[in-house]
Structures are given as structure tokens and as C-alpha cells.
Design a protein around this motif. Sequence first.
Motif, PDB file in Angstrom:
ATOM      1  N   ALA A   6      42.211 -21.870  66.315  1.00  0.00           N
ATOM      2  CA  ALA A   6      43.296 -20.963  66.678  1.00  0.00           C
ATOM      3  C   ALA A   6      42.995 -20.236  67.982  1.00  0.00           C
ATOM      4  O   ALA A   6      43.735 -19.333  68.378  1.00  0.00           O
ATOM      5  N   ASP A   7      41.935 -20.639  68.669  1.00  0.00           N
ATOM      6  CA  ASP A   7      41.491 -19.985  69.897  1.00  0.00           C
ATOM      7  C   ASP A   7      41.708 -20.931  71.077  1.00  0.00           C
ATOM      8  O   ASP A   7      41.085 -21.990  71.151  1.00  0.00           O
ATOM      9  N   SER A   8      42.590 -20.544  72.001  1.00  0.00           N
ATOM     10  CA  SER A   8      42.900 -21.420  73.123  1.00  0.00           C
ATOM     11  C   SER A   8      41.673 -21.708  73.988  1.00  0.00           C
ATOM     12  O   SER A   8      41.493 -22.827  74.481  1.00  0.00           O
ATOM     13  N   ALA A   9      40.817 -20.694  74.178  1.00  0.00           N
ATOM     14  CA  ALA A   9      39.618 -20.897  74.986  1.00  0.00           C
ATOM     15  C   ALA A   9      38.676 -21.893  74.317  1.00  0.00           C
ATOM     16  O   ALA A   9      38.061 -22.733  74.983  1.00  0.00           O
ATOM     17  N   GLU A  10      38.586 -21.815  72.976  1.00  0.00           N
ATOM     18  CA  GLU A  10      37.722 -22.751  72.256  1.00  0.00           C
ATOM     19  C   GLU A  10      38.268 -24.179  72.331  1.00  0.00           C
ATOM     20  O   GLU A  10      37.511 -25.145  72.461  1.00  0.00           O
ATOM     21  N   MET A  11      39.614 -24.304  72.262  1.00  0.00           N
ATOM     22  CA  MET A  11      40.195 -25.637  72.383  1.00  0.00           C
ATOM     23  C   MET A  11      39.947 -26.210  73.773  1.00  0.00           C
ATOM     24  O   MET A  11      39.591 -27.387  73.924  1.00  0.00           O
ATOM     25  N   THR A  12      40.126 -25.372  74.791  1.00  0.00           N
ATOM     26  CA  THR A  12      39.870 -25.822  76.158  1.00  0.00           C
ATOM     27  C   THR A  12      38.422 -26.247  76.328  1.00  0.00           C
ATOM     28  O   THR A  12      38.124 -27.300  76.918  1.00  0.00           O
ATOM     29  N   GLU A  13      37.508 -25.449  75.814  1.00  0.00           N
ATOM     30  CA  GLU A  13      36.080 -25.768  75.913  1.00  0.00           C
ATOM     31  C   GLU A  13      35.761 -27.080  75.217  1.00  0.00           C
ATOM     32  O   GLU A  13      34.984 -27.898  75.720  1.00  0.00           O
ATOM     33  N   HIS A  14      36.372 -27.301  74.060  1.00  0.00           N
ATOM     34  CA  HIS A  14      36.143 -28.545  73.324  1.00  0.00           C
ATOM     35  C   HIS A  14      36.637 -29.748  74.124  1.00  0.00           C
ATOM     36  O   HIS A  14      35.965 -30.785  74.193  1.00  0.00           O
ATOM     37  N   LEU A  15      37.789 -29.611  74.738  1.00  0.00           N
ATOM     38  CA  LEU A  15      38.337 -30.710  75.519  1.00  0.00           C
ATOM     39  C   LEU A  15      37.520 -30.978  76.773  1.00  0.00           C
ATOM     40  O   LEU A  15      37.485 -32.107  77.281  1.00  0.00           O
ATOM     41  N   LEU A  16      36.843 -29.948  77.262  1.00  0.00           N
ATOM     42  CA  LEU A  16      35.992 -30.130  78.436  1.00  0.00           C
ATOM     43  C   LEU A  16      34.672 -30.804  78.089  1.00  0.00           C
ATOM     44  O   LEU A  16      34.156 -31.607  78.873  1.00  0.00           O
ATOM     45  N   HIS A  17      34.135 -30.505  76.893  1.00  0.00           N
ATOM     46  CA  HIS A  17      32.768 -30.937  76.601  1.00  0.00           C
ATOM     47  C   HIS A  17      32.571 -31.687  75.283  1.00  0.00           C
ATOM     48  O   HIS A  17      31.518 -32.272  75.067  1.00  0.00           O
TER      49      HIS A  17
END
Length: 324
Positions: free
Chosen positions: A257-268
Amino acid sequence: MNIVLVIGSVIPVTAYGGTQRVIWYLGKELVKLGHCVTFLAGRGSTCDFARVIPIEPARNIIEQIPEEADIVHFNNAAPAGVRKPYIVTYHGNFIPGNLERNAVFVSRNHAARYGSTSFVYNGLDWDDYGPVDFRTPRKDFHFLGKAAWSVKNVKGAIDVVKALPGEHIHILGGHRFNLKMGIRFTLTPKARFHGMVGGEEKLRFLKNSKGLIFPVKWDEPFGLAITESLYCGAPVFGTPYGSLPELVTPEVGFLTADSAEMTEHLLHGYHYTPQTCHEYAADLFNSQVMAKAYLQKYEQAANGHPLNEHLPHALKPDGKQPWR
């Protein structure tokens, strides 16, 4: 078994029409399994594998049910006084009024939110979706759904991709300028809007996508966008609400539910294979599995055994879930 499928809209559909497509494929699969199917559907409906009786709005729907019916399958609501054995599938949230004893929901979570354990997952006829070439280079992400619904959170999907260097997202099911959402104007070159798309055009996007961005802000009852994307080899990146934890395993996607966590996951943390996503959806969410599950419900109801021990009812009001 003589089965009547009641759906108030016109079938078949060509673009969105999630519920209509599910009921269409259910009827098709029931015929393959040797049963006699009749659609009681909106005027203008046609079908090449089952009988169609156009609904006459001025007449009581009960009077239009064929006498030979063994079971009647309503969708979203049933009239009072039905004399035949019947079940009702509730496909959405915000269900008004009293629910039926023979209620069926579309996921375990959906059922549990109404005090029930009776559910059948939606299935699709994957033959209509064609083969998936796992060697195809994949570029860009996609969002699939009614973007005009704020709970679908198309803005959240766009914001995730805006934070990914060099990435873009195709919005399937919405427009950049939308009055329904309070004059929303989404201005970014990283999001490409395509409106309501269906058929081969939709499949072309899904089969070339890096993944579905699906940060919904409600308890999703099921989510055909999820299973369609997975079948096409696209992993799912969504929120942990409603049916998503049931449908999206760690092998085929990521939930937060955390946009920053989703972005981080997609990056790494990108480690999903299109073939694994495809096989998972093809095996579990197909129309044959769905039809066999419904046949068990039909037989139980036809034999006078209710599908729910107690009347289902909303345990808490449906509302928005957080996305930060």
C-alpha cells in the motif's frame, strides 16, 4: 441439467463488460460439459451455442423463466417469489438490501466480508486470448480498468511509473481528461491513454507489457484485469486489498500500500517470468474450473440444501482503503 443464466444486459460484449464475459464463458463451458443452457438476457442478445430468451422489461422476470429449468442462476439480484431452485452470484461491492441464502461471491475475501464461505473464482476461456510468445521483448507497464472510478486509483499507477526512470504506462480504460472524477486532467508524457479497448487491441498491449500497475483503494471483489494480465505474461503490482492476496502470489507479483515501496520494488526486485505468470492464470482461472465449481453449487441448491448456513450480510460498510 437445464440451466438458466439470467443477465440483464446484452451479450456478447466486445469491450469492457467483465460480468457479461464471465457469464458468457460459463454458459459456453456448461454446454461443453453436456448441459442445456438458456440465457435470459437483454434484448438484442445473440448466442451460437445456447438458446437466448430476450427479457421483456414490462413482464415479471419470474414469468419468463422456462418451465423446464432445473436451476436458475441470477447475477447481482433475484426477484422475490422465484419458484425454481436458484442461486445468485454477487459480482461487486456495495450490495443493496437483503442477500440471498443461496448467495455466491467471486473470491474468498469477498464472501468473508459478507459473512459467507460460498464463492467461485471467475474464469475465462483462454482459447479466445490466443497463445503468448514468451520471447517477445516487453516494454512499458499498463493499467487496466475503469479509470473513472477513483477507487481504481489510476493516478497512483501513473505516479509509480513517473518515479521510474525511462518507463511509461499505457492506460487501458480511461481518458486523460475526465469530468466524472471532478475535472481531472492528467498531464505527463509518461502516461498514454487509450480509452476503453477490447479484443486484439487490448491483448496486444497486455502481451507486450512489463506488468500491470493496479494500486486499487478498495476491497477488489475479484479483478479480471489481474487474471487477464497474468495470462498474457504480465506480473501484477498492486495493493493488498480484497481478493488481491488470494490471486497474486509472490511468484507472479508484489503487493504493497506504499507507493515508494512499490517503486523501489520495480527498480530493484523485478524477478518474474512471463511463462510462470501465464501458466498460473491458465491453470487456475479458466472457465472449465469455474463451470465445475458452479455445477456443485447448482446441485446443492437443486437438492434443497442452502449454500450458506446463515443469511449473508455486510459485516462492515465498504469504503476506501489507504494508499500513500
